[in-house]
Design a protein around this motif. Structure first.
Motif, PDB file in Angstrom:
ATOM      1  N   THR A   1      12.456  10.045  -6.358  1.00 29.27           N
ATOM      2  CA  THR A   1      12.862  10.141  -4.957  1.00 29.27           C
ATOM      3  C   THR A   1      13.507   8.848  -4.475  1.00 29.27           C
ATOM      4  O   THR A   1      14.481   8.868  -3.710  1.00 29.27           O
ATOM      5  CB  THR A   1      11.645  10.483  -4.073  1.00 29.27           C
ATOM      6  N   TYR A   2      12.970   7.715  -4.920  1.00 26.14           N
ATOM      7  CA  TYR A   2      13.454   6.426  -4.434  1.00 26.14           C
ATOM      8  C   TYR A   2      14.364   5.711  -5.429  1.00 26.14           C
ATOM      9  O   TYR A   2      14.707   4.537  -5.250  1.00 26.14           O
ATOM     10  CB  TYR A   2      12.270   5.537  -4.056  1.00 26.14           C
ATOM     11  N   GLY A   3      14.769   6.425  -6.482  1.00 32.62           N
ATOM     12  CA  GLY A   3      15.709   5.861  -7.438  1.00 32.62           C
ATOM     13  C   GLY A   3      15.155   4.681  -8.219  1.00 32.62           C
ATOM     14  O   GLY A   3      15.909   3.773  -8.597  1.00 32.62           O
ATOM     15  N   ILE A   4      13.850   4.683  -8.476  1.00 32.49           N
ATOM     16  CA  ILE A   4      13.194   3.602  -9.210  1.00 32.49           C
ATOM     17  C   ILE A   4      13.029   4.022 -10.673  1.00 32.49           C
ATOM     18  O   ILE A   4      12.517   5.113 -10.959  1.00 32.49           O
ATOM     19  CB  ILE A   4      11.820   3.266  -8.606  1.00 32.49           C
ATOM     20  N   ALA A   5      13.454   3.171 -11.583  1.00 32.65           N
ATOM     21  CA  ALA A   5      13.239   3.445 -13.007  1.00 32.65           C
ATOM     22  C   ALA A   5      11.835   3.019 -13.387  1.00 32.65           C
ATOM     23  O   ALA A   5      11.511   1.827 -13.316  1.00 32.65           O
ATOM     24  CB  ALA A   5      14.260   2.693 -13.844  1.00 32.65           C
ATOM     25  N   PRO A   6      10.959   3.938 -13.774  1.00 30.11           N
ATOM     26  CA  PRO A   6       9.597   3.543 -14.165  1.00 30.11           C
ATOM     27  C   PRO A   6       9.619   2.783 -15.474  1.00 30.11           C
ATOM     28  O   PRO A   6      10.592   2.849 -16.231  1.00 30.11           O
ATOM     29  CB  PRO A   6       8.880   4.893 -14.318  1.00 30.11           C
TER      30      PRO A   6
ATOM     31  N   PHE B   1       0.851  -1.187   0.000  1.00 25.54           N
ATOM     32  CA  PHE B   1       0.000   0.000   0.000  1.00 25.54           C
ATOM     33  C   PHE B   1       0.885   1.234   0.000  1.00 25.54           C
ATOM     34  O   PHE B   1       1.838   1.328   0.782  1.00 25.54           O
ATOM     35  CB  PHE B   1      -0.934   0.062   1.210  1.00 25.54           C
ATOM     36  N   GLY B   2       0.589   2.171  -0.889  1.00 22.75           N
ATOM     37  CA  GLY B   2       1.357   3.409  -0.929  1.00 22.75           C
ATOM     38  C   GLY B   2       1.027   4.221  -2.158  1.00 22.75           C
ATOM     39  O   GLY B   2       0.057   3.937  -2.875  1.00 22.75           O
ATOM     40  N   PRO B   3       1.810   5.273  -2.445  1.00 23.88           N
ATOM     41  CA  PRO B   3       1.580   6.101  -3.637  1.00 23.88           C
ATOM     42  C   PRO B   3       1.495   5.244  -4.888  1.00 23.88           C
ATOM     43  O   PRO B   3       2.180   4.229  -5.023  1.00 23.88           O
ATOM     44  CB  PRO B   3       2.818   7.016  -3.664  1.00 23.88           C
ATOM     45  N   ARG B   4       0.652   5.641  -5.817  1.00 27.68           N
ATOM     46  CA  ARG B   4       0.352   4.771  -6.964  1.00 27.68           C
ATOM     47  C   ARG B   4       1.607   4.409  -7.750  1.00 27.68           C
ATOM     48  O   ARG B   4       1.722   3.294  -8.274  1.00 27.68           O
ATOM     49  CB  ARG B   4      -0.711   5.407  -7.854  1.00 27.68           C
ATOM     50  N   GLU B   5       2.580   5.305  -7.832  1.00 32.94           N
ATOM     51  CA  GLU B   5       3.793   4.988  -8.580  1.00 32.94           C
ATOM     52  C   GLU B   5       4.567   3.843  -7.932  1.00 32.94           C
ATOM     53  O   GLU B   5       5.288   3.113  -8.624  1.00 32.94           O
ATOM     54  CB  GLU B   5       4.686   6.229  -8.699  1.00 32.94           C
ATOM     55  N   MET B   6       4.438   3.676  -6.629  1.00 31.08           N
ATOM     56  CA  MET B   6       5.131   2.590  -5.938  1.00 31.08           C
ATOM     57  C   MET B   6       4.637   1.246  -6.441  1.00 31.08           C
ATOM     58  O   MET B   6       5.430   0.354  -6.762  1.00 31.08           O
ATOM     59  CB  MET B   6       4.935   2.702  -4.429  1.00 31.08           C
ATOM     60  N   LEU B   7       3.313   1.086  -6.514  1.00 31.43           N
ATOM     61  CA  LEU B   7       2.764  -0.187  -6.978  1.00 31.43           C
ATOM     62  C   LEU B   7       2.921  -0.345  -8.485  1.00 31.43           C
ATOM     63  O   LEU B   7       3.262  -1.429  -8.966  1.00 31.43           O
ATOM     64  CB  LEU B   7       1.301  -0.314  -6.577  1.00 31.43           C
ATOM     65  N   LEU B   8       2.699   0.727  -9.250  1.00 37.57           N
ATOM     66  CA  LEU B   8       2.728   0.625 -10.706  1.00 37.57           C
ATOM     67  C   LEU B   8       4.133   0.422 -11.256  1.00 37.57           C
ATOM     68  O   LEU B   8       4.298   0.090 -12.440  1.00 37.57           O
ATOM     69  CB  LEU B   8       2.092   1.856 -11.336  1.00 37.57           C
ATOM     70  N   SER B   9       5.162   0.614 -10.417  1.00 37.97           N
ATOM     71  CA  SER B   9       6.539   0.358 -10.837  1.00 37.97           C
ATOM     72  C   SER B   9       7.133  -0.850 -10.119  1.00 37.97           C
ATOM     73  O   SER B   9       8.303  -1.161 -10.295  1.00 37.97           O
ATOM     74  CB  SER B   9       7.415   1.589 -10.568  1.00 37.97           C
ATOM     75  N   SER B  10       6.334  -1.557  -9.318  1.00 38.82           N
ATOM     76  CA  SER B  10       6.818  -2.681  -8.532  1.00 38.82           C
ATOM     77  C   SER B  10       7.125  -3.891  -9.421  1.00 38.82           C
ATOM     78  O   SER B  10       6.371  -4.202 -10.344  1.00 38.82           O
ATOM     79  CB  SER B  10       5.801  -3.073  -7.464  1.00 38.82           C
TER      80      SER B  10
END
Length: 319
Positions: A299-304, A222-231
């Motif tokens: 912010t979290y260094g995740i490549a979308p 659970f969290g900001p939508r970009e967190m799940l959509l880039s998981s």
């Protein structure tokens, strides 16, 4: 304005059947939240616990300093006035026309005059685009119109928390798109805190500020939508891509033999689809709660996923 809903360590079972364990999350005030998950994972049960229709086995649900899970019936009655609920089928009274359905909570829970009731009811009917249909019975209108009438009734007491249980079920993609836009507009207009249970992937990808996923008797994320959509979690990739291959099976989770067979066959899940831009209000302005596209990933260094956050090109724009 909306209020924050804080859930801590929530566990629910029916007899010996565990539904989910140790669910912890916070619904930020004034934001739109979506809860995803395979069928049978207890998403509707979660909504019923939030509003106090079901008592959890363990845990707490804090709303304005009150614990819904343990408070008295008198206090729970007051807390419920903060909620508006849209049930899966609209739950309209079949013998009442739309006007009386929408007016019912006002007549039941307030002492407003009929002239004031009429002003409020017509305002909400107008908000959901049902002007001119107020004298029709639920059986005389389409499923989409019944959903909007149920939404008007849920809004009539100006709730601070809106719970929507599969508002898009039974609707075609076009009506679902109109409903999604309506939800975003209502969120902007009312400032209420929204929680939407849905199976519609496009809704989950474009409407919310935050997304959760219930799976295998727990809250997987659970969290900001970009967190799940880039998981890259396999259950997330399988669900977002609507694939047979992955940890989710027909019943719920696949057993070890099934997963081993898929691995031996070299089956791989496709990459995540691009993250779309968030749906904006009809007036074209950004939402009050909107975060800059790509901010969480940066912010979290995740490549979308490649192609994320690009404007949608319509057929009209291409011609």
């Amino acid at each position: 304005m909306g209020v924050e809903v804080r859930v801590e360590g929530l566990t629910k079972s029916f007899g010996g059947q565990l539904i989910w364990r140790d669910v912890t999350l916070t619904l930020p005030e004034g934001e739109i939240n979506v809860m995803l998950g395979p069928s049978g994972t207890g998403k509707s049960v979660f909504l019923k616990c939030l509003v106090g229709l079901l008592k959890p086995d363990k845990g707490h649900i804090y709303i304005e300093g009150n614990d819904v899970a343990t408070c008295s019936e008198r206090k729970l009655y007051e807390i419920r006035k903060l909620f508006g609920v849209l049930f899966q089928d609209g739950a309209l009274f079949g013998s009442m026309n739309l006007y009386d359905n929408v007016a019912f909570p006002l007549r039941e829970h307030t002492k407003k005059s009929e002239s004031e009731v009429r002003r409020i009811v017509m305002e909400k009917i107008d908000m959901v685009g049902l002007q001119g249909a107020e004298t029709k019975l639920p059986g005389e209108i389409s499923g989409g119109m019944r959903k909007r009438a149920g939404l008007a009734r849920a809004l009539v007491l100006d709730p601070e928390i809106m719970l929507l249980d599969e508002p898009d079920s039974g609707l075609d993609p076009v009506r679902t798109a109109f409903l999604n836009q309506l939800i975003v507009d209502l969120s902007q207009d009312t400032g209420a805190t929204f929680l939407i249970v849905t199976h519609d992937i496009n809704t989950a990808r474009t409407v919310p500020d935050n997304i959760g996923l219930l799976y295998h008797r727990h809250l997987a994320m659970f969290g900001p939508r970009e967190m799940l959509l880039s998981s890259e979690q396999p259950v997330v990739r399988q669900f977002l891509n609507a694939q047979r291959f992955g940890p989710i099976g027909m019943a719920e989770e696949k057993d070890a033999d099934e997963l081993a067979a898929e691995a031996a066959a070299g089956v791989e899940l496709p990459p995540l689809p691009p993250i779309p831009l968030q749906l904006t209000p009809s007036d074209g302005y950004a939402r009050d709660t909107q975060r800059p596209p790509g901010e969480w990933c940066a912010t979290y260094g995740i490549a979308p996923p490649p192609g994320s956050f690009q404007p949608t090109v319509t057929a009209g724009a291409m011609s």
